[in-house]
Design an enzyme around this catalytic site. Structure first.
Site, PDB file in Angstrom:
ATOM      1  N   ASP A 124      22.561 -18.968 -25.415  1.00 62.32           N
ATOM      2  CA  ASP A 124      22.382 -20.397 -25.226  1.00 62.32           C
ATOM      3  C   ASP A 124      23.769 -21.002 -25.495  1.00 62.32           C
ATOM      4  O   ASP A 124      24.625 -20.361 -26.104  1.00 62.32           O
ATOM      5  CB  ASP A 124      21.341 -20.911 -26.230  1.00 62.32           C
ATOM      6  CG  ASP A 124      21.228 -22.424 -26.219  1.00 62.32           C
ATOM      7  OD1 ASP A 124      21.203 -23.010 -25.120  1.00 62.32           O
ATOM      8  OD2 ASP A 124      21.184 -23.030 -27.314  1.00 62.32           O
ATOM      9  N   LEU A 125      23.999 -22.195 -25.029  1.00 63.40           N
ATOM     10  CA  LEU A 125      25.314 -22.822 -25.225  1.00 63.40           C
ATOM     11  C   LEU A 125      25.309 -23.812 -26.402  1.00 63.40           C
ATOM     12  O   LEU A 125      25.958 -23.591 -27.429  1.00 63.40           O
ATOM     13  CB  LEU A 125      25.737 -23.547 -23.939  1.00 63.40           C
ATOM     14  CG  LEU A 125      27.003 -24.397 -24.021  1.00 63.40           C
ATOM     15  CD1 LEU A 125      28.233 -23.537 -24.305  1.00 63.40           C
ATOM     16  CD2 LEU A 125      27.206 -25.185 -22.716  1.00 63.40           C
ATOM     17  N   ASP A 126      24.568 -24.904 -26.217  1.00 59.40           N
ATOM     18  CA  ASP A 126      24.611 -26.012 -27.175  1.00 59.40           C
ATOM     19  C   ASP A 126      24.033 -25.594 -28.525  1.00 59.40           C
ATOM     20  O   ASP A 126      22.844 -25.304 -28.628  1.00 59.40           O
ATOM     21  CB  ASP A 126      23.830 -27.217 -26.624  1.00 59.40           C
ATOM     22  CG  ASP A 126      24.380 -27.685 -25.282  1.00 59.40           C
ATOM     23  OD1 ASP A 126      25.609 -27.783 -25.157  1.00 59.40           O
ATOM     24  OD2 ASP A 126      23.579 -27.945 -24.365  1.00 59.40           O
TER      25      ASP A 126
ATOM     26  N   THR B 217      27.871 -28.597 -29.487  1.00 57.89           N
ATOM     27  CA  THR B 217      27.510 -29.703 -28.605  1.00 57.89           C
ATOM     28  C   THR B 217      26.094 -30.210 -28.872  1.00 57.89           C
ATOM     29  O   THR B 217      25.740 -31.294 -28.403  1.00 57.89           O
ATOM     30  CB  THR B 217      27.652 -29.291 -27.123  1.00 57.89           C
ATOM     31  OG1 THR B 217      27.293 -27.918 -27.026  1.00 57.89           O
ATOM     32  CG2 THR B 217      29.064 -29.506 -26.620  1.00 57.89           C
TER      33      THR B 217
ATOM     34  N   LYS C 290      16.031 -30.233 -28.824  1.00 52.48           N
ATOM     35  CA  LYS C 290      16.979 -29.131 -28.671  1.00 52.48           C
ATOM     36  C   LYS C 290      16.492 -28.141 -27.622  1.00 52.48           C
ATOM     37  O   LYS C 290      15.353 -27.676 -27.694  1.00 52.48           O
ATOM     38  CB  LYS C 290      17.205 -28.419 -30.003  1.00 52.48           C
ATOM     39  CG  LYS C 290      18.049 -29.248 -30.956  1.00 52.48           C
ATOM     40  CD  LYS C 290      18.440 -28.441 -32.180  1.00 52.48           C
ATOM     41  CE  LYS C 290      19.325 -29.274 -33.093  1.00 52.48           C
ATOM     42  NZ  LYS C 290      19.552 -28.587 -34.376  1.00 52.48           N
TER      43      LYS C 290
ATOM     44  N   SER D   1      21.977 -21.779 -20.280  1.00 54.38           N
ATOM     45  CA  SER D   1      21.898 -23.131 -20.843  1.00 54.38           C
ATOM     46  C   SER D   1      21.207 -24.061 -19.864  1.00 54.38           C
ATOM     47  O   SER D   1      21.467 -24.003 -18.664  1.00 54.38           O
ATOM     48  CB  SER D   1      23.305 -23.662 -21.115  1.00 54.38           C
ATOM     49  OG  SER D   1      23.247 -25.048 -21.398  1.00 54.38           O
ATOM     50  N   ALA D   2      20.351 -24.933 -20.394  1.00 53.14           N
ATOM     51  CA  ALA D   2      19.660 -25.911 -19.551  1.00 53.14           C
ATOM     52  C   ALA D   2      20.580 -27.065 -19.163  1.00 53.14           C
ATOM     53  O   ALA D   2      20.198 -27.938 -18.383  1.00 53.14           O
ATOM     54  CB  ALA D   2      18.456 -26.455 -20.301  1.00 53.14           C
ATOM     55  N   SER D   3      21.803 -27.059 -19.716  1.00 54.71           N
ATOM     56  CA  SER D   3      22.678 -28.214 -19.520  1.00 54.71           C
ATOM     57  C   SER D   3      23.435 -28.192 -18.195  1.00 54.71           C
ATOM     58  O   SER D   3      24.071 -27.209 -17.842  1.00 54.71           O
ATOM     59  CB  SER D   3      23.695 -28.289 -20.658  1.00 54.71           C
ATOM     60  OG  SER D   3      24.624 -29.308 -20.394  1.00 54.71           O
TER      61      SER D   3
ATOM     62  N   LYS E 214      13.102 -24.433 -20.631  1.00 51.31           N
ATOM     63  CA  LYS E 214      12.632 -23.796 -21.866  1.00 51.31           C
ATOM     64  C   LYS E 214      11.541 -24.696 -22.456  1.00 51.31           C
ATOM     65  O   LYS E 214      11.670 -25.914 -22.366  1.00 51.31           O
ATOM     66  CB  LYS E 214      13.788 -23.664 -22.861  1.00 51.31           C
ATOM     67  CG  LYS E 214      14.949 -22.813 -22.328  1.00 51.31           C
ATOM     68  CD  LYS E 214      16.172 -22.930 -23.245  1.00 51.31           C
ATOM     69  CE  LYS E 214      17.390 -22.292 -22.581  1.00 51.31           C
ATOM     70  NZ  LYS E 214      18.633 -22.434 -23.364  1.00 51.31           N
TER      71      LYS E 214
ATOM     72  N   GLU F  10      19.644 -18.113 -29.618  1.00 49.01           N
ATOM     73  CA  GLU F  10      19.219 -19.516 -29.496  1.00 49.01           C
ATOM     74  C   GLU F  10      19.269 -20.255 -30.825  1.00 49.01           C
ATOM     75  O   GLU F  10      19.131 -19.640 -31.882  1.00 49.01           O
ATOM     76  CB  GLU F  10      17.765 -19.536 -29.015  1.00 49.01           C
ATOM     77  CG  GLU F  10      17.612 -19.656 -27.515  1.00 49.01           C
ATOM     78  CD  GLU F  10      17.909 -21.056 -26.998  1.00 49.01           C
ATOM     79  OE1 GLU F  10      18.101 -21.986 -27.813  1.00 49.01           O
ATOM     80  OE2 GLU F  10      17.953 -21.225 -25.773  1.00 49.01           O
ATOM     81  N   ASP F  11      19.389 -21.574 -30.766  1.00 52.95           N
ATOM     82  CA  ASP F  11      19.320 -22.382 -31.984  1.00 52.95           C
ATOM     83  C   ASP F  11      18.092 -23.303 -31.977  1.00 52.95           C
ATOM     84  O   ASP F  11      17.917 -24.101 -32.893  1.00 52.95           O
ATOM     85  CB  ASP F  11      20.579 -23.257 -32.126  1.00 52.95           C
ATOM     86  CG  ASP F  11      20.641 -24.340 -31.071  1.00 52.95           C
ATOM     87  OD1 ASP F  11      20.292 -24.057 -29.897  1.00 52.95           O
ATOM     88  OD2 ASP F  11      21.022 -25.480 -31.398  1.00 52.95           O
TER      89      ASP F  11
HETATM   90  C1  G6P Z   1      20.491 -28.101 -23.522  1.00 52.32           C
HETATM   91  C2  G6P Z   1      20.525 -28.937 -24.789  1.00 52.32           C
HETATM   92  C3  G6P Z   1      19.656 -30.157 -24.656  1.00 52.32           C
HETATM   93  C4  G6P Z   1      19.981 -30.919 -23.381  1.00 52.32           C
HETATM   94  C5  G6P Z   1      19.841 -30.012 -22.162  1.00 52.32           C
HETATM   95  C6  G6P Z   1      20.238 -30.708 -20.872  1.00 52.32           C
HETATM   96  O1  G6P Z   1      19.277 -27.455 -23.435  1.00 52.32           O
HETATM   97  O2  G6P Z   1      20.097 -28.160 -25.890  1.00 52.32           O
HETATM   98  O3  G6P Z   1      19.873 -30.963 -25.789  1.00 52.32           O
HETATM   99  O4  G6P Z   1      19.128 -32.026 -23.225  1.00 52.32           O
HETATM  100  O5  G6P Z   1      20.690 -28.888 -22.344  1.00 52.32           O
HETATM  101  O6  G6P Z   1      21.603 -31.005 -20.918  1.00 52.32           O
HETATM  102  P1  G6P Z   1      22.346 -31.960 -19.887  1.00 52.32           P
HETATM  103  O7  G6P Z   1      23.803 -31.805 -20.277  1.00 52.32           O
HETATM  104  O8  G6P Z   1      22.074 -31.424 -18.520  1.00 52.32           O
HETATM  105  O9  G6P Z   1      21.828 -33.319 -20.085  1.00 52.32           O
HETATM  106 MG    MG Z   2      20.782 -24.903 -28.053  1.00 51.78          MG
END
Ligand code: G6P
Ligand code: MG
Length: 216
Positions: free
Chosen positions: A8-10, A16, A44, A113-115, A144, A168-169
């Site tokens: 996982d990233l964040d 982050t 999270k 990562s979902a980000s 997730k 993961e965190d």
């Molecule tokens: C990760 C983080 C979440 C965040 C999601 C989407 O899963 O843990 O806190 O909401 O990514 O990130 P984004 O940068 O696309 O808004």
């Molecule tokens: Mg995370």
């Protein structure tokens, strides 16, 4: 045996998770909605629109789709501002040595990562070269705790799930890893990691030896 590690990233590679928290907090304050660290635990690992829904549920106003999109964009603007200043010094302790150790031992490395900001963050941290694959969050249908993103990472690496470790965190992330039938490592607070196979307090404790000792 461990053939791949999926990160996982964040909150795992860099902090982050704190920036997501600050950005959501700013938006919640602008909307006059309650927001604290305890509530943030629920967000999270959860995608942008789903996180927004959870925050808006704290109030009783209803919003149109257009309004929701504009609120999500506003949070993302706050977030993008915060990640501007990321440098390789922001890698969490032990992460760079772990990436290097995995590489020299021939263990494959993926990012799940979902980000949608993951590529930018990895770029700023200057660790892109270590990853054999980075799953594109934009192409993932179910977030997730659905296992999809971890399954796609394993597929892209061509490694069977039972030989993958996920790190993961967040509770949603640990659930996703377990649903994918992988070995789950939780970083941080035990309370939000019930289902993890191994819990470490600090990223410093993440070594290949530690993972191998516990892997089953
Ligand atoms: C990760 C983080 C979440 C965040 C999601 C989407 O899963 O843990 O806190 O909401 O990514 O990130 P984004 O940068 O696309 O808004
Ligand atoms: Mg995370």
């Amino acid at each position: 045996f461990i053939e791949a590690v999926i990160f996982d990233l964040d909150g795992v590679i860099t902090d982050t998770a704190e920036y997501h928290y600050l950005a959501w907090k700013q938006l919640a304050e602008e909307l006059g909605l309650p927001f604290d660290r305890q509530f943030n635990e629920k967000l999270k690992g959860v995608g942008r629109m789903d996180s927004l829904e959870l925050i808006l549920q704290q109030g009783n106003k209803s919003y149109t789709i257009e309004e929701k999109i504009s609120l999500a964009n506003r949070k993302n603007d706050h977030y993008k501002q915060l990640i501007q200043k990321i440098t390789p010094n922001d890698l969490l302790p032990g992460i760079l040595p772990l990436l290097k150790e995995l590489k020299t031992n021939g263990v494959k490395i993926a990012l799940a990562s979902a980000s949608k900001n993951a590529f930018t963050v990895i770029d700023k941290l200057q660790v892109g070269e270590y990853f054999d694959t980075i799953v594109d969050a934009g192409k993932i249908v179910k977030g997730k705790p659905d296992p999809e993103i971890f399954m796609v990472a394993a597929e892209q690496l061509k490694v069977p799930v039972q030989n993958c470790v996920g790190i993961e965190d967040a509770e949603a992330g640990i659930r996703a890893i377990k649903e994918a039938n992988m070995f789950a490592v939780g970083v941080g607070n035990e309370d939000s990691m019930h289902q993890a196979d191994l819990i470490v307090k600090d990223t410093n404790e993440l070594t290949l030896e530690r993972l191998r000792e516990n892997f089953k």
